[in-house]
Motif scaffolding. Sequence first.
Motif, PDB file in Angstrom:
ATOM      1  N   MET A   1       0.838  -1.179   0.000  1.00 57.76           N
ATOM      2  CA  MET A   1       0.000   0.000   0.000  1.00 57.76           C
ATOM      3  C   MET A   1       0.875   1.231   0.000  1.00 57.76           C
ATOM      4  O   MET A   1       1.890   1.282   0.696  1.00 57.76           O
ATOM      5  N   ILE A   2       0.455   2.188  -0.808  1.00 60.27           N
ATOM      6  CA  ILE A   2       1.101   3.493  -0.819  1.00 60.27           C
ATOM      7  C   ILE A   2      -0.001   4.527  -0.603  1.00 60.27           C
ATOM      8  O   ILE A   2      -1.183   4.250  -0.811  1.00 60.27           O
ATOM      9  N   SER A   3       0.387   5.708  -0.192  1.00 64.45           N
ATOM     10  CA  SER A   3      -0.609   6.736   0.081  1.00 64.45           C
ATOM     11  C   SER A   3       0.016   8.116  -0.035  1.00 64.45           C
ATOM     12  O   SER A   3       1.217   8.286   0.182  1.00 64.45           O
ATOM     13  N   ASP A   4      -0.818   9.072  -0.371  1.00 65.04           N
ATOM     14  CA  ASP A   4      -0.399  10.477  -0.370  1.00 65.04           C
ATOM     15  C   ASP A   4       0.866  10.712  -1.190  1.00 65.04           C
ATOM     16  O   ASP A   4       1.810  11.334  -0.713  1.00 65.04           O
ATOM     17  N   VAL A   5       0.865  10.260  -2.428  1.00 68.22           N
ATOM     18  CA  VAL A   5       2.042  10.440  -3.274  1.00 68.22           C
ATOM     19  C   VAL A   5       2.134  11.866  -3.824  1.00 68.22           C
ATOM     20  O   VAL A   5       3.197  12.298  -4.227  1.00 68.22           O
ATOM     21  N   HIS A   6       1.046  12.586  -3.848  1.00 65.15           N
ATOM     22  CA  HIS A   6       0.997  14.029  -4.136  1.00 65.15           C
ATOM     23  C   HIS A   6       1.836  14.461  -5.339  1.00 65.15           C
ATOM     24  O   HIS A   6       2.701  15.324  -5.218  1.00 65.15           O
ATOM     25  N   PHE A   7       1.556  13.880  -6.500  1.00 62.79           N
ATOM     26  CA  PHE A   7       2.216  14.368  -7.707  1.00 62.79           C
ATOM     27  C   PHE A   7       1.829  15.835  -7.892  1.00 62.79           C
ATOM     28  O   PHE A   7       0.678  16.213  -7.721  1.00 62.79           O
ATOM     29  N   GLY A  30      11.547 -13.246  -5.108  1.00 66.57           N
ATOM     30  CA  GLY A  30      10.357 -14.053  -5.375  1.00 66.57           C
ATOM     31  C   GLY A  30       9.157 -13.655  -4.542  1.00 66.57           C
ATOM     32  O   GLY A  30       8.260 -14.455  -4.311  1.00 66.57           O
ATOM     33  N   LYS A  31       9.125 -12.402  -4.091  1.00 69.17           N
ATOM     34  CA  LYS A  31       8.046 -11.939  -3.215  1.00 69.17           C
ATOM     35  C   LYS A  31       7.325 -10.716  -3.762  1.00 69.17           C
ATOM     36  O   LYS A  31       6.788  -9.913  -3.005  1.00 69.17           O
ATOM     37  N   LEU A  32       7.324 -10.547  -5.074  1.00 72.22           N
ATOM     38  CA  LEU A  32       6.651  -9.409  -5.684  1.00 72.22           C
ATOM     39  C   LEU A  32       5.150  -9.474  -5.395  1.00 72.22           C
ATOM     40  O   LEU A  32       4.531 -10.526  -5.574  1.00 72.22           O
ATOM     41  N   PRO A  33       4.561  -8.379  -4.930  1.00 76.11           N
ATOM     42  CA  PRO A  33       3.114  -8.406  -4.676  1.00 76.11           C
ATOM     43  C   PRO A  33       2.343  -8.525  -5.989  1.00 76.11           C
ATOM     44  O   PRO A  33       2.845  -8.171  -7.051  1.00 76.11           O
ATOM     45  N   ARG A  34       1.134  -9.006  -5.897  1.00 79.73           N
ATOM     46  CA  ARG A  34       0.279  -9.141  -7.082  1.00 79.73           C
ATOM     47  C   ARG A  34      -0.337  -7.808  -7.488  1.00 79.73           C
ATOM     48  O   ARG A  34      -0.731  -7.617  -8.612  1.00 79.73           O
ATOM     49  N   PHE A  35      -0.422  -6.882  -6.525  1.00 77.57           N
ATOM     50  CA  PHE A  35      -1.000  -5.573  -6.823  1.00 77.57           C
ATOM     51  C   PHE A  35      -0.488  -4.544  -5.838  1.00 77.57           C
ATOM     52  O   PHE A  35       0.062  -4.873  -4.795  1.00 77.57           O
ATOM     53  N   VAL A  36      -0.684  -3.288  -6.213  1.00 75.93           N
ATOM     54  CA  VAL A  36      -0.363  -2.142  -5.368  1.00 75.93           C
ATOM     55  C   VAL A  36      -1.664  -1.381  -5.165  1.00 75.93           C
ATOM     56  O   VAL A  36      -2.440  -1.209  -6.105  1.00 75.93           O
ATOM     57  N   ILE A  37      -1.905  -0.937  -3.946  1.00 78.14           N
ATOM     58  CA  ILE A  37      -3.075  -0.105  -3.656  1.00 78.14           C
ATOM     59  C   ILE A  37      -2.585   1.260  -3.205  1.00 78.14           C
ATOM     60  O   ILE A  37      -1.772   1.354  -2.289  1.00 78.14           O
ATOM     61  N   CYS A  38      -3.072   2.301  -3.871  1.00 73.94           N
ATOM     62  CA  CYS A  38      -2.793   3.666  -3.441  1.00 73.94           C
ATOM     63  C   CYS A  38      -4.038   4.183  -2.732  1.00 73.94           C
ATOM     64  O   CYS A  38      -5.147   4.126  -3.281  1.00 73.94           O
ATOM     65  N   LEU A  39      -3.845   4.689  -1.530  1.00 74.42           N
ATOM     66  CA  LEU A  39      -4.965   5.102  -0.689  1.00 74.42           C
ATOM     67  C   LEU A  39      -5.398   6.553  -0.904  1.00 74.42           C
ATOM     68  O   LEU A  39      -6.060   7.132  -0.054  1.00 74.42           O
ATOM     69  N   GLY A  40      -5.056   7.124  -2.032  1.00 80.59           N
ATOM     70  CA  GLY A  40      -5.560   8.449  -2.377  1.00 80.59           C
ATOM     71  C   GLY A  40      -4.545   9.559  -2.261  1.00 80.59           C
ATOM     72  O   GLY A  40      -3.397   9.352  -1.887  1.00 80.59           O
ATOM     73  N   ASP A  41      -5.001  10.742  -2.619  1.00 80.11           N
ATOM     74  CA  ASP A  41      -4.150  11.927  -2.717  1.00 80.11           C
ATOM     75  C   ASP A  41      -2.991  11.682  -3.676  1.00 80.11           C
ATOM     76  O   ASP A  41      -1.823  11.891  -3.357  1.00 80.11           O
ATOM     77  N   VAL A  42      -3.345  11.267  -4.880  1.00 80.57           N
ATOM     78  CA  VAL A  42      -2.334  11.063  -5.917  1.00 80.57           C
ATOM     79  C   VAL A  42      -1.874  12.402  -6.478  1.00 80.57           C
ATOM     80  O   VAL A  42      -0.784  12.509  -7.020  1.00 80.57           O
ATOM     81  N   GLU A  60       4.112   2.853 -15.793  1.00 80.98           N
ATOM     82  CA  GLU A  60       5.498   2.393 -15.749  1.00 80.98           C
ATOM     83  C   GLU A  60       5.626   1.149 -14.873  1.00 80.98           C
ATOM     84  O   GLU A  60       6.264   0.165 -15.269  1.00 80.98           O
ATOM     85  N   LEU A  61       5.016   1.167 -13.699  1.00 77.45           N
ATOM     86  CA  LEU A  61       5.080  -0.003 -12.816  1.00 77.45           C
ATOM     87  C   LEU A  61       4.441  -1.215 -13.475  1.00 77.45           C
ATOM     88  O   LEU A  61       5.001  -2.318 -13.441  1.00 77.45           O
ATOM     89  N   GLU A  62       3.277  -1.020 -14.065  1.00 84.92           N
ATOM     90  CA  GLU A  62       2.566  -2.143 -14.679  1.00 84.92           C
ATOM     91  C   GLU A  62       3.307  -2.677 -15.900  1.00 84.92           C
ATOM     92  O   GLU A  62       3.266  -3.871 -16.177  1.00 84.92           O
ATOM     93  N   ASP A  68       4.466 -10.253 -14.644  1.00 89.50           N
ATOM     94  CA  ASP A  68       3.985 -10.690 -13.336  1.00 89.50           C
ATOM     95  C   ASP A  68       2.534 -10.269 -13.085  1.00 89.50           C
ATOM     96  O   ASP A  68       1.997 -10.510 -12.008  1.00 89.50           O
ATOM     97  N   ASN A  69       1.940  -9.598 -14.069  1.00 91.95           N
ATOM     98  CA  ASN A  69       0.549  -9.118 -13.981  1.00 91.95           C
ATOM     99  C   ASN A  69       0.309  -8.164 -12.807  1.00 91.95           C
ATOM    100  O   ASN A  69      -0.774  -8.161 -12.221  1.00 91.95           O
ATOM    101  N   LEU A  70       1.316  -7.361 -12.461  1.00 94.63           N
ATOM    102  CA  LEU A  70       1.155  -6.382 -11.393  1.00 94.63           C
ATOM    103  C   LEU A  70       0.132  -5.323 -11.823  1.00 94.63           C
ATOM    104  O   LEU A  70       0.181  -4.820 -12.933  1.00 94.63           O
ATOM    105  N   LYS A  71      -0.798  -5.004 -10.933  1.00 93.13           N
ATOM    106  CA  LYS A  71      -1.835  -4.006 -11.198  1.00 93.13           C
ATOM    107  C   LYS A  71      -1.831  -2.987 -10.074  1.00 93.13           C
ATOM    108  O   LYS A  71      -1.599  -3.336  -8.921  1.00 93.13           O
ATOM    109  N   VAL A  72      -2.117  -1.726 -10.413  1.00 95.21           N
ATOM    110  CA  VAL A  72      -2.216  -0.664  -9.416  1.00 95.21           C
ATOM    111  C   VAL A  72      -3.679  -0.246  -9.307  1.00 95.21           C
ATOM    112  O   VAL A  72      -4.307   0.122 -10.306  1.00 95.21           O
TER     113      VAL A  72
END
Length: 114
Positions: A1-7, A30-42, A60-62, A68-72
Motif C-alpha cells: 500500500m502506498i498513500s499520499d504520493v501528491h504528484f 520471489g516476493k513481488l506483490p500481485r498488486f499495489v493499492i494507493c490510498l488516495g491523494d495522488v 510504468e510499474l505495470e 507478473d501481472n502487477l496491477k495498481v
Amino acid sequence: MISDVHFGADKARTCDAQFRTWLAGLKTAGKLPRFVICLGDVAEHGHEDEEKQYRAFCDELETLYSADNLKVYTAIGNHDLYNSGWQYWKENVYPGTSFYHFKTNAFSWYFLDS
C-alpha cells in the motif's frame, strides 16, 4: 500500500526511485506483490497534469512487471478533488470510478469514496 504520493507537490520525487528499487528487490526474492493499492491523494492540487503524472507512474510499474501481472488500484483522496479534479481523476486514474471492488483468492477489496 502506498498513500499520499501528491504528484505536483513542490518536492523531488525521490521516493519513486526508492519504490522501484524496493519492488525490484522483492521480485528478485520471489516476493513481488500481485498488486499495489494507493490510498488516495495522488495529486497535490487536483490538476490534470498531476493526475496524468500519476497515471504515467502506474503505467510504468505495470509495464515493468507486466510479465507478473502487477496491477495498481487507487482510491480517491480529498486532494484529488481540488480544483474540479474529479473530471481529471476519472479520466486518468484506473479504474475511473471511486466505488469499485475486486477479489483475490482469500479476500474482497472494496474502494469507497468517503
